[in-house]
Scaffold this motif. Structure first.
Motif, mmCIF file in Angstrom:
data_model
loop_
_atom_site.group_PDB
_atom_site.id
_atom_site.type_symbol
_atom_site.label_atom_id
_atom_site.label_comp_id
_atom_site.label_asym_id
_atom_site.label_seq_id
_atom_site.Cartn_x
_atom_site.Cartn_y
_atom_site.Cartn_z
ATOM 1 N N UNK A 89 -27.927 -3.857 -22.782
ATOM 2 C CA UNK A 89 -29.200 -4.453 -23.176
ATOM 3 C C UNK A 89 -28.918 -5.824 -23.788
ATOM 4 N N UNK A 90 -29.724 -6.801 -23.403
ATOM 5 C CA UNK A 90 -29.556 -8.168 -23.892
ATOM 6 C C UNK A 90 -30.792 -8.544 -24.695
ATOM 7 N N UNK A 91 -30.574 -8.947 -25.950
ATOM 8 C CA UNK A 91 -31.675 -9.338 -26.827
ATOM 9 C C UNK A 91 -31.483 -10.789 -27.276
ATOM 10 N N UNK A 92 -32.505 -11.299 -27.929
ATOM 11 C CA UNK A 92 -32.459 -12.668 -28.421
ATOM 12 C C UNK A 92 -31.597 -12.728 -29.681
ATOM 13 N N UNK A 93 -30.548 -13.554 -29.625
ATOM 14 C CA UNK A 93 -29.669 -13.710 -30.767
ATOM 15 C C UNK A 93 -29.816 -15.057 -31.452
ATOM 16 N N UNK A 94 -30.793 -15.837 -31.016
ATOM 17 C CA UNK A 94 -30.994 -17.162 -31.588
ATOM 18 C C UNK A 94 -31.072 -18.200 -30.481
ATOM 19 N N UNK A 95 -31.043 -19.449 -30.879
ATOM 20 C CA UNK A 95 -31.165 -20.551 -29.934
ATOM 21 C C UNK A 95 -29.992 -21.509 -30.128
ATOM 22 N N UNK A 96 -29.487 -22.024 -29.018
ATOM 23 C CA UNK A 96 -28.342 -22.932 -29.084
ATOM 24 C C UNK A 96 -28.276 -23.743 -27.795
ATOM 25 N N UNK A 97 -28.095 -25.038 -27.923
ATOM 26 C CA UNK A 97 -27.941 -25.880 -26.737
ATOM 27 C C UNK A 97 -26.689 -25.456 -25.974
ATOM 28 N N UNK A 98 -26.758 -25.389 -24.655
ATOM 29 C CA UNK A 98 -25.585 -24.936 -23.886
ATOM 30 C C UNK A 98 -24.403 -25.887 -24.024
ATOM 31 N N UNK A 99 -23.227 -25.306 -24.223
ATOM 32 C CA UNK A 99 -21.998 -26.096 -24.324
ATOM 33 C C UNK A 99 -21.573 -26.560 -22.933
ATOM 34 N N UNK A 100 -20.733 -27.608 -22.858
ATOM 35 C CA UNK A 100 -20.275 -28.106 -21.550
ATOM 36 C C UNK A 100 -19.583 -27.035 -20.705
ATOM 37 N N UNK A 101 -18.829 -26.120 -21.339
ATOM 38 C CA UNK A 101 -18.137 -25.098 -20.554
ATOM 39 C C UNK A 101 -19.139 -24.132 -19.920
#
Length: 214
Positions: A89-101
């Motif tokens: 199960x995948x839940x919302x863990x917060x928000x973060x801009x995607x890293x280059x990798x």
């Protein structure tokens, strides 16, 4: 007729659809249940080891796709009755801009980019692929110039899902530098493989699959 996909994890239904499409491309046998608070991944009968590994592949794709939307996924393996006995199960863990990798892995996933034509030297890929496996709490044991064994630190259903995630991250990481890595096509006896590698790996690491370059 297109079936509407509900909003989930703060994403609109159309964005959720794109996340699932990216996941299904690599593991069409995995079933998804979308709820406002979580996305569930279920294996389909028979609930085999291969099905759990495929679920791990799809799970890694879901995580990457969500990260591409700026969402930090919070994953629970084998969450039990709270998720109708889902594999994950995948839940919302917060928000973060995607890293280059993350963006590089998403590009490899979407384009299936492979450009190399000769076997690269081990020094050019061994550390890169080892680190990719370690991100997923797995380990790569190199057996020869073009073969490696993906290992986990325990056995069981959760370890098999984790192995699927690690395999997919290794494959995509290789793709970011133009190297083709894929599971061995010929059947592998896990019991024989584990017995053969015990002198090198001891009792701590559990071989899960063989991957090959090319």
């Amino acid at each position: 007729m297109t079936i509407a996909v509900p909003d989930s994890l703060g994403l609109a239904g159309e964005d959720v659809r794109s996340v699932l499409a990216l996941a299904r491309a690599a593991a069409p046998g995995v079933r998804f249940e979308v709820r406002p608070e979580q996305i569930e991944l279920h294996t389909t009968p028979p609930h085999s080891r291969e099905a759990r590994i495929a679920c791990g592949v799809a799970l890694l794709n879901v995580r990457l796709a969500l990260q591409g939307h700026g969402i930090r996924p919070l994953v629970t393996l084998l969450p039990g009755r709270s998720a109708a006995d889902a594999a994950a199960a995948v839940r919302l863990g917060g928000y973060q801009e995607p890293e280059p990798d993350v963006l590089a892995l998403l590009h490899a996933l979407r384009t299936n980019r492979r450009t190399w034509t000769t076997f690269p030297e081990p020094a050019s890929w061994r550390g890169l692929l080892s680190r990719a496996a370690e991100v997923e709490r797995a380990w790569v044991h190199v057996t020869d110039h073009s073969e490696l064994v993906l290992c986990t630190f325990n056995q069981g259903a959760a370890a098999e899902i984790r192995a699927g995630q690690a395999m997919q991250r290794v494959v995509l990481t290789a793709g970011t530098v133009g190297i083709l890595v894929a599971p061995a096509l010929d059947p592998v006896s896990l019991s024989a493989l584990r017995s053969d590698l015990r002198p090198y790996l001891g009792n701590t690491l559990v071989p899960q699959m063989v991957l090959r370059l090319g």
